[in-house]
Design a protein around this motif. Sequence first.
Motif, PDB file in Angstrom:
ATOM      1  N   ALA A 180     -31.548 -67.073  51.206  1.00  0.00           N
ATOM      2  CA  ALA A 180     -31.637 -65.999  50.210  1.00  0.00           C
ATOM      3  C   ALA A 180     -30.552 -66.252  49.168  1.00  0.00           C
ATOM      4  CB  ALA A 180     -31.431 -64.649  50.867  1.00  0.00           C
ATOM      5  N   LYS A 186     -35.531 -71.668  48.311  1.00  0.00           N
ATOM      6  CA  LYS A 186     -35.814 -70.256  48.550  1.00  0.00           C
ATOM      7  C   LYS A 186     -36.579 -70.034  49.863  1.00  0.00           C
ATOM      8  CE  LYS A 186     -35.827 -68.386  43.833  1.00  0.00           C
ATOM      9  NZ  LYS A 186     -36.656 -67.740  42.786  1.00  0.00           N
ATOM     10  N   LYS A 202     -28.685 -59.293  54.207  1.00  0.00           N
ATOM     11  CA  LYS A 202     -28.970 -58.537  52.994  1.00  0.00           C
ATOM     12  C   LYS A 202     -27.732 -57.813  52.467  1.00  0.00           C
ATOM     13  CE  LYS A 202     -33.825 -57.916  54.243  1.00  0.00           C
ATOM     14  NZ  LYS A 202     -34.911 -56.949  54.551  1.00  0.00           N
ATOM     15  N   ARG A 210     -25.446 -60.367  50.721  1.00  0.00           N
ATOM     16  CA  ARG A 210     -26.027 -60.713  49.422  1.00  0.00           C
ATOM     17  C   ARG A 210     -25.756 -59.617  48.402  1.00  0.00           C
ATOM     18  NH1 ARG A 210     -30.998 -59.738  46.926  1.00  0.00           N
ATOM     19  NH2 ARG A 210     -31.666 -61.401  45.486  1.00  0.00           N
ATOM     20  N   ARG A 234     -27.889 -66.402  54.457  1.00  0.00           N
ATOM     21  CA  ARG A 234     -29.026 -66.265  55.360  1.00  0.00           C
ATOM     22  C   ARG A 234     -29.921 -65.114  54.911  1.00  0.00           C
ATOM     23  NH1 ARG A 234     -24.765 -67.936  58.664  1.00  0.00           N
ATOM     24  NH2 ARG A 234     -23.930 -65.820  58.764  1.00  0.00           N
ATOM     25  N   LYS A 235     -31.223 -65.236  55.137  1.00  0.00           N
ATOM     26  CA  LYS A 235     -32.162 -64.229  54.658  1.00  0.00           C
ATOM     27  C   LYS A 235     -31.910 -62.863  55.271  1.00  0.00           C
ATOM     28  CE  LYS A 235     -35.943 -67.203  53.171  1.00  0.00           C
ATOM     29  NZ  LYS A 235     -37.401 -67.447  53.217  1.00  0.00           N
ATOM     30  N   GLU A 236     -31.403 -62.838  56.505  1.00  0.00           N
ATOM     31  CA  GLU A 236     -31.147 -61.552  57.146  1.00  0.00           C
ATOM     32  C   GLU A 236     -29.862 -60.888  56.666  1.00  0.00           C
ATOM     33  OE1 GLU A 236     -29.685 -64.749  60.110  1.00  0.00           O
ATOM     34  OE2 GLU A 236     -31.283 -64.465  58.619  1.00  0.00           O
ATOM     35  N   THR A 260     -28.185 -65.142  45.819  1.00  0.00           N
ATOM     36  CA  THR A 260     -27.687 -64.061  44.982  1.00  0.00           C
ATOM     37  C   THR A 260     -28.313 -64.211  43.605  1.00  0.00           C
ATOM     38  OG1 THR A 260     -25.803 -65.379  44.172  1.00  0.00           O
ATOM     39  CG2 THR A 260     -25.458 -64.065  46.188  1.00  0.00           C
ATOM     40  N   GLY A 318     -25.965 -69.124  48.193  1.00  0.00           N
ATOM     41  CA  GLY A 318     -27.001 -69.054  49.211  1.00  0.00           C
ATOM     42  C   GLY A 318     -26.477 -68.426  50.493  1.00  0.00           C
ATOM     43  N   ASP A 324     -28.233 -58.688  60.401  1.00  0.00           N
ATOM     44  CA  ASP A 324     -27.243 -58.678  59.321  1.00  0.00           C
ATOM     45  C   ASP A 324     -25.847 -58.848  59.923  1.00  0.00           C
ATOM     46  OD1 ASP A 324     -25.373 -57.640  57.337  1.00  0.00           O
ATOM     47  OD2 ASP A 324     -27.148 -56.948  56.259  1.00  0.00           O
TER      48      ASP A 324
END
Length: 288
Positions: free
Chosen positions: A121, A117, A241, A244, A237-239, A123, A235, A34
Motif C-alpha cells: 500500500a 501496488k 492502514k 499509512r 503493508r496493506k493491512e 502513501t 510503501g 494493523d
Amino acid sequence: MKRKNKLIIGNLVVLALLGLVLGTVYYRFNHRTDSWKSLQNEKTLKIGIDDTFVPMGFRDKNNKLVGYDVEMARAACKKLGLKPDFQVIDWSMKETELNTHHIDAIWNGYTVTPERKEHVAFTKPYHRTGQVLLTRADSGVNQPQDMRGKQLGVQSGSSGFTLFQTNPQDLKQYLTSAPVQYDTFDKAINDVQVGRLGAVLIDEDYARYYLAHSHPKIPLKIVPTNFPPDEMAVGVRKEDKTLRKKLNWAIQELHRDGTEQRLARKYFGTPQPPQQKQPMQPQPTQKP
C-alpha cells in the motif's frame, strides 16, 4: 505390537505439531492485523533502504547515512513520536522484506507502479522526478530534437535507459547512433564535460544534486525531456492502514511547515525543479 503402536502415536504427534505450526502460519498470513499499536509500543519504525542511492539515501564521506528521503523519514518519524531504524536491504527483495515484517516501510526513492501496488500500500506521492538531459551549457542542446548528430550517454540498466528504449518517440528517434552505455553516471558526466558526449540521459534528482554539490569546471545545464515522470511514495503493508494514514499526515505537515522545501534546496538545489509539480497541497491539518 507395543513398539508399533508407540511409533504410530509418535508420528501422529509429529503430524499434529506440524499441522499446528502450519495452521498458525496460515492464520497469521491471512489474518494480518494493523501493527500501529505495536509500533507505538516499540517507538520504532524499521525503514528499508538502499544506501547507495544518491541523493535519496547514501553514505557521506564520514559514512553517515544522509539523503533527501533519509531526512524526510527522520522528520516524519519525529512528528509521529517514532525512532527511524534504517535497514539496508537487498532492493530486489524489498517487498518480501516488508511483508515478512523485517521492515515496516520502504522509503528510498520508491516509485509507484501498478505492479508494486499489487504487493504494498502506498502513501500519497510526496515527490516527482523525471529523466533529463545533462549537457554542456555551450552545447546548443535546448530540447531533445537538438541531439540530432550528437552522441548520447546512458547508464546501463537504469530506468532512463529503459524509458529510452520503450519510448523511442521522446529521444531515440532523433539519434543517428546507439547510445554509449556506462556503469556509473559520473563517468558519463565526465565525457560530457570533455566533449565526447553531447549529453547524458539522467535522473533529474541526481543531475540537480550533482550541479548543486560538484561545482563542475565546465558549466553544465539541464534540458527537460518528454519522458513520463516518476512519482515516489512510501510503501507499507496493506493491512497497516493506520501507519499509512499517519505517514500521509506527517508528510503533508513536512510540506506545510517548509521542511520539504528546505531539503529539496539542500539536495536538489531548488525546492521545485521545472519538471516537478507539487504532489500535495500544503494545508493546515489535524493530527490523525
